[in-house]
Motif scaffolding. Structure first.
Motif, PDB file in Angstrom:
ATOM      1  N   ASP A 109       4.020  27.606 -49.484  1.00  0.00           N
ATOM      2  CA  ASP A 109       2.661  28.114 -49.288  1.00  0.00           C
ATOM      3  C   ASP A 109       2.628  28.902 -47.986  1.00  0.00           C
ATOM      4  N   THR A 110       2.145  30.134 -48.042  1.00  0.00           N
ATOM      5  CA  THR A 110       2.168  31.026 -46.884  1.00  0.00           C
ATOM      6  C   THR A 110       0.750  31.383 -46.446  1.00  0.00           C
ATOM      7  N   ILE A 111       0.513  31.305 -45.146  1.00  0.00           N
ATOM      8  CA  ILE A 111      -0.778  31.692 -44.569  1.00  0.00           C
ATOM      9  C   ILE A 111      -0.519  32.782 -43.536  1.00  0.00           C
ATOM     10  N   VAL A 112      -1.251  33.891 -43.658  1.00  0.00           N
ATOM     11  CA  VAL A 112      -1.138  35.011 -42.728  1.00  0.00           C
ATOM     12  C   VAL A 112      -2.434  35.094 -41.930  1.00  0.00           C
ATOM     13  N   LEU A 113      -2.331  35.151 -40.606  1.00  0.00           N
ATOM     14  CA  LEU A 113      -3.525  35.264 -39.779  1.00  0.00           C
ATOM     15  C   LEU A 113      -3.260  36.165 -38.587  1.00  0.00           C
ATOM     16  N   TYR A 114      -4.355  36.611 -37.987  1.00  0.00           N
ATOM     17  CA  TYR A 114      -4.278  37.517 -36.855  1.00  0.00           C
ATOM     18  C   TYR A 114      -5.004  36.874 -35.676  1.00  0.00           C
ATOM     19  N   PRO A 115      -4.265  36.218 -34.783  1.00  0.00           N
ATOM     20  CA  PRO A 115      -4.906  35.493 -33.676  1.00  0.00           C
ATOM     21  C   PRO A 115      -5.702  36.409 -32.754  1.00  0.00           C
ATOM     22  N   LYS A 116      -6.764  35.836 -32.182  1.00  0.00           N
ATOM     23  CA  LYS A 116      -7.562  36.566 -31.205  1.00  0.00           C
ATOM     24  C   LYS A 116      -6.844  36.634 -29.864  1.00  0.00           C
ATOM     25  N   GLY A 117      -6.119  35.553 -29.544  1.00  0.00           N
ATOM     26  CA  GLY A 117      -5.368  35.521 -28.295  1.00  0.00           C
ATOM     27  C   GLY A 117      -3.888  35.671 -28.552  1.00  0.00           C
ATOM     28  N   PRO A 137      -8.685  17.647 -43.340  1.00  0.00           N
ATOM     29  CA  PRO A 137      -7.539  18.402 -43.855  1.00  0.00           C
ATOM     30  C   PRO A 137      -6.230  17.930 -43.225  1.00  0.00           C
ATOM     31  N   GLN A 138      -5.135  18.380 -43.804  1.00  0.00           N
ATOM     32  CA  GLN A 138      -3.829  17.981 -43.286  1.00  0.00           C
ATOM     33  C   GLN A 138      -3.481  18.723 -42.001  1.00  0.00           C
ATOM     34  N   ALA A 139      -3.988  19.914 -41.843  1.00  0.00           N
ATOM     35  CA  ALA A 139      -3.629  20.719 -40.678  1.00  0.00           C
ATOM     36  C   ALA A 139      -4.850  21.446 -40.136  1.00  0.00           C
ATOM     37  N   TYR A 140      -4.789  21.765 -38.855  1.00  0.00           N
ATOM     38  CA  TYR A 140      -5.836  22.547 -38.200  1.00  0.00           C
ATOM     39  C   TYR A 140      -5.185  23.687 -37.436  1.00  0.00           C
ATOM     40  N   ILE A 141      -5.764  24.853 -37.579  1.00  0.00           N
ATOM     41  CA  ILE A 141      -5.301  26.024 -36.841  1.00  0.00           C
ATOM     42  C   ILE A 141      -6.351  26.334 -35.781  1.00  0.00           C
ATOM     43  N   ARG A 142      -5.928  26.331 -34.519  1.00  0.00           N
ATOM     44  CA  ARG A 142      -6.866  26.536 -33.415  1.00  0.00           C
ATOM     45  C   ARG A 142      -6.550  27.842 -32.702  1.00  0.00           C
ATOM     46  N   ASP A 143      -7.577  28.656 -32.552  1.00  0.00           N
ATOM     47  CA  ASP A 143      -7.425  29.968 -31.914  1.00  0.00           C
ATOM     48  C   ASP A 143      -8.643  30.205 -31.038  1.00  0.00           C
ATOM     49  N   ASN A 144      -8.439  30.215 -29.716  1.00  0.00           N
ATOM     50  CA  ASN A 144      -9.542  30.419 -28.776  1.00  0.00           C
ATOM     51  C   ASN A 144     -10.707  29.471 -29.035  1.00  0.00           C
ATOM     52  N   PHE A 145     -10.409  28.239 -29.273  1.00  0.00           N
ATOM     53  CA  PHE A 145     -11.378  27.165 -29.478  1.00  0.00           C
ATOM     54  C   PHE A 145     -12.068  27.210 -30.844  1.00  0.00           C
ATOM     55  N   TYR A 146     -11.685  28.134 -31.700  1.00  0.00           N
ATOM     56  CA  TYR A 146     -12.197  28.110 -33.068  1.00  0.00           C
ATOM     57  C   TYR A 146     -11.158  27.411 -33.935  1.00  0.00           C
ATOM     58  N   THR A 147     -11.641  26.493 -34.756  1.00  0.00           N
ATOM     59  CA  THR A 147     -10.734  25.642 -35.513  1.00  0.00           C
ATOM     60  C   THR A 147     -10.991  25.755 -36.995  1.00  0.00           C
ATOM     61  N   GLN A 148      -9.925  25.951 -37.748  1.00  0.00           N
ATOM     62  CA  GLN A 148     -10.022  26.023 -39.209  1.00  0.00           C
ATOM     63  C   GLN A 148      -9.114  24.963 -39.818  1.00  0.00           C
ATOM     64  N   GLY A 149      -9.675  24.127 -40.661  1.00  0.00           N
ATOM     65  CA  GLY A 149      -8.890  23.133 -41.369  1.00  0.00           C
ATOM     66  C   GLY A 149      -8.265  23.718 -42.622  1.00  0.00           C
ATOM     67  N   ILE A 150      -7.041  23.353 -42.904  1.00  0.00           N
ATOM     68  CA  ILE A 150      -6.346  23.860 -44.086  1.00  0.00           C
ATOM     69  C   ILE A 150      -5.623  22.706 -44.781  1.00  0.00           C
ATOM     70  N   ASN A 151      -5.435  22.852 -46.068  1.00  0.00           N
ATOM     71  CA  ASN A 151      -4.656  21.907 -46.872  1.00  0.00           C
ATOM     72  C   ASN A 151      -3.561  22.680 -47.604  1.00  0.00           C
ATOM     73  N   PRO A 152      -2.385  22.788 -47.008  1.00  0.00           N
ATOM     74  CA  PRO A 152      -1.295  23.502 -47.684  1.00  0.00           C
ATOM     75  C   PRO A 152      -0.950  22.831 -49.012  1.00  0.00           C
ATOM     76  N   ARG A 153      -0.556  23.632 -49.979  1.00  0.00           N
ATOM     77  CA  ARG A 153      -0.150  23.080 -51.274  1.00  0.00           C
ATOM     78  C   ARG A 153       1.191  22.352 -51.120  1.00  0.00           C
ATOM     79  N   SER A 154       1.314  21.246 -51.798  1.00  0.00           N
ATOM     80  CA  SER A 154       2.529  20.444 -51.677  1.00  0.00           C
ATOM     81  C   SER A 154       3.581  20.883 -52.694  1.00  0.00           C
ATOM     82  N   ARG A 155       4.840  20.639 -52.340  1.00  0.00           N
ATOM     83  CA  ARG A 155       6.008  20.856 -53.214  1.00  0.00           C
ATOM     84  C   ARG A 155       6.228  22.314 -53.598  1.00  0.00           C
ATOM     85  N   VAL A 156       5.554  23.232 -52.932  1.00  0.00           N
ATOM     86  CA  VAL A 156       5.772  24.657 -53.169  1.00  0.00           C
ATOM     87  C   VAL A 156       5.858  25.337 -51.798  1.00  0.00           C
TER      88      VAL A 156
END
Length: 508
Positions: free
Chosen positions: A79-87, A58-77
């Motif tokens: 794009d919003t991601i809402v998350l609730y970190p553990k730390g 993926p283009q980006a990775y979100i890391r929170d307390n060693f858990y990693t999620q890959g994401i591919n944001p939409r291009s040319r628009v």
């Protein structure tokens, strides 16, 4: 045939941690990431005329307390991601180019951060202007005069400067040794510049500690790879991190540790030689890392998770279930266990152990079987393509398949794609790349290894194709591929028949 081309190093331990906005149990304030009109992320790099690198991460990775999620944001628009970190923080790693190392952003819980592009690089803006200046530490260093590719990037990815594929294949070890002092000095200069940033360590200690950790362990990794890290120093690093594991949202000690394991354990494990390549015995690797008493269980868990995925990809379902049971006994980490179950769906569905039918899962997670599929499409000719993400001949036939589908678009022909991938994410990435996601009949098989139906037709190497007539009868158990003129002739013939023809031979 599996073909791996390691161009960029990144330790990937994908795991789901995001909460939906409707999750009332989500802890603390939300962190909002806004990707504003970013360019399309290109996954193909044609470095040489006779080699194309296809990157699947993926283009980006979100890391929170060693858990990693890959994401591919939409291009040319936007794009919003809402998350609730553990730390209290997350780390966003963003690739602005396939041939560059990603920028890391240390983002506080509750912040809203927007990622845009400036000077062809990603640039983060926080609602706190003072924090914005520090967020873009790596961007600012690039703009301060760093060349297009840093010495560290060239060390990691010699393809950047290699003039030919032959040079890349034959000169890489020597080139890495040549680039080692330049890469090391570059990282040490970056480390010094970090300590000279006014107020960073006092105002934002987590960000300071993260980048200090990153640069320190990138240097240690280079030293270890080039046999410049004394054994006593390595033992000291392991001892410190065993007694005091990092409390940061992600520590670069983890990829350093993976490098140590790769050199000292993975490279010494048994290798099984097959016609189309070699497979490391990751069961042996798993066993040795399990007994590696110099490392903390936090890091051991992450390493074992990666090796468990290798076992799931390359070994039997029985082996995979055995090691999954061991992993579950070792850790009560329900997130990682859930992730592995989602990645390898076949072993967990009890019904998939039955060999009476061929069971499959569509991209939406709905399960069906071949008998039901054929019955539902009675009255149409069915052409089935068996493939896998790692099968080069299969993937090379996809354009011929697209042309064949267009030719029979308005006729009673159903085209279905049956993947024998074990890892769901690899299947997903491949079918998106080959535009199979746009088709209604795209499946991953759950029990192809134990299916008595497949055994009855002598199922073996792929690509493989089946052809059913309008009455639902298998008339070709080894039909020609989509690029063959014979295939179009057969489809025309069976489409025109009102009743089934005698079963033809299996000649391709």
């Amino acid at each position: 045939m599996k073909f791996y081309c390691c161009i960029l190093f990144l330790w990937l331990l994908p795991s789901t941690f995001c909460y939906s906005q409707a999750d009332k149990k989500a802890p603390g304030p939300a962190t909002v990431l806004i990707f504003d009109s970013i360019p399309k992320f290109t996954r193909e790099v044609r470095q040489f005329s006779n080699l194309t690198h296809v990157h699947t991460q993926p283009q980006a990775y979100i890391r929170d307390n060693f858990y990693t999620q890959g994401i591919n944001p939409r291009s040319r628009v936007k794009d919003t991601i809402v998350l609730y970190p553990k730390g209290g923080y997350i780390v966003l790693s963003f690739f602005y180019s396939m041939m560059h190392q990603p920028f890391d952003y240390v983002i506080r819980k509750g912040d809203t951060v927007t990622i845009r592009f400036r000077n062809d690089m990603s640039y983060a803006t926080s609602t706190d202007q003072g924090y914005t200046d520090y967020l873009n530490h790596e961007y600012s260093r690039r703009m301060a005069g760093t060349p297009e590719h840093t010495p560290y990037e060239i060390y990691i990815n010699y393809a950047i400067v290699a003039k030919s594929l032959n040079e890349l294949m034959n000169n890489e070890p020597t080139a890495k040794a040549d680039w080692y002092p330049k890469a090391r000095n570059y990282l040490l200069n970056e480390l010094r510049s970090l300590s000279e940033m006014p107020g960073l360590s006092g105002k934002y200690p987590m960000m300071f500690n993260f980048f200090q950790d990153k640069l320190t362990y990138l240097v240690k990794r280079l030293d270890f790879e080039q046999n410049k890290l004394p054994a006593d120093s390595l033992r000291d690093l392991l001892r410190v991190n065993k007694t005091m594991p990092s409390d940061m949202p992600y520590s670069y000690f983890l990829p350093f540790l993976e490098t140590v394991a790769r050199k000292n354990i993975v490279s010494r494990a048994r290798v099984f030689k097959y016609e189309h390549g070699n497979i490391v015995d990751y069961r042996e690797v798993y066993d040795k890392v399990s007994a590696w008493d110099e490392i903390n269980d936090l890091y051991r868990k992450q390493l074992l998770y990666g090796y468990l995925k290798e076992i799931g990809t390359g070994f039997s379902v029985t082996d995979f279930n055995k090691y999954l049971s061991r992993f579950s006994s070792f850790t009560n980490d329900t997130i990682l266990i859930k992730e592995i179950r989602q990645e390898f769906p076949a072993p967990y569905d009890i019904t998939s152990q039955s060999g009476d039918s061929l069971l499959m899962l569509d991209a939406r997670g709905n399960q069906t079987d071949l008998q039901t599929f054929v019955a539902q499409n009675k009255g149409k000719v069915i052409y089935i393509d068996f493939w896998a993400s790692w099968c080069v001949p299969c993937r090379s036939e996809m354009k011929s398949g697209e042309a064949l589908r267009k030719k029979f678009k308005d006729k009673d022909v159903v085209f279905a794609y049956f993947s024998i991938d074990r890892q769901k994410s690899q299947w997903t990435e491949a079918y998106n790349a080959d535009k199979l996601n746009e088709l209604p009949h795209n499946y991953i098989l759950l029990n192809w290894g134990s299916s008595r139906f497949l055994k009855s037709i002598g199922f073996g190497p792929i690509p493989r194709h089946l052809l059913y007539d309008k009455s639902g009868r298998l008339v070709h158990k080894n039909a020609p591929g989509p690029g063959s003129a014979e295939t179009a002739r057969l489809l025309e013939q069976y489409v025109s028949q009102k009743s089934s023809l005698p079963i033809e031979g299996s000649k391709r």
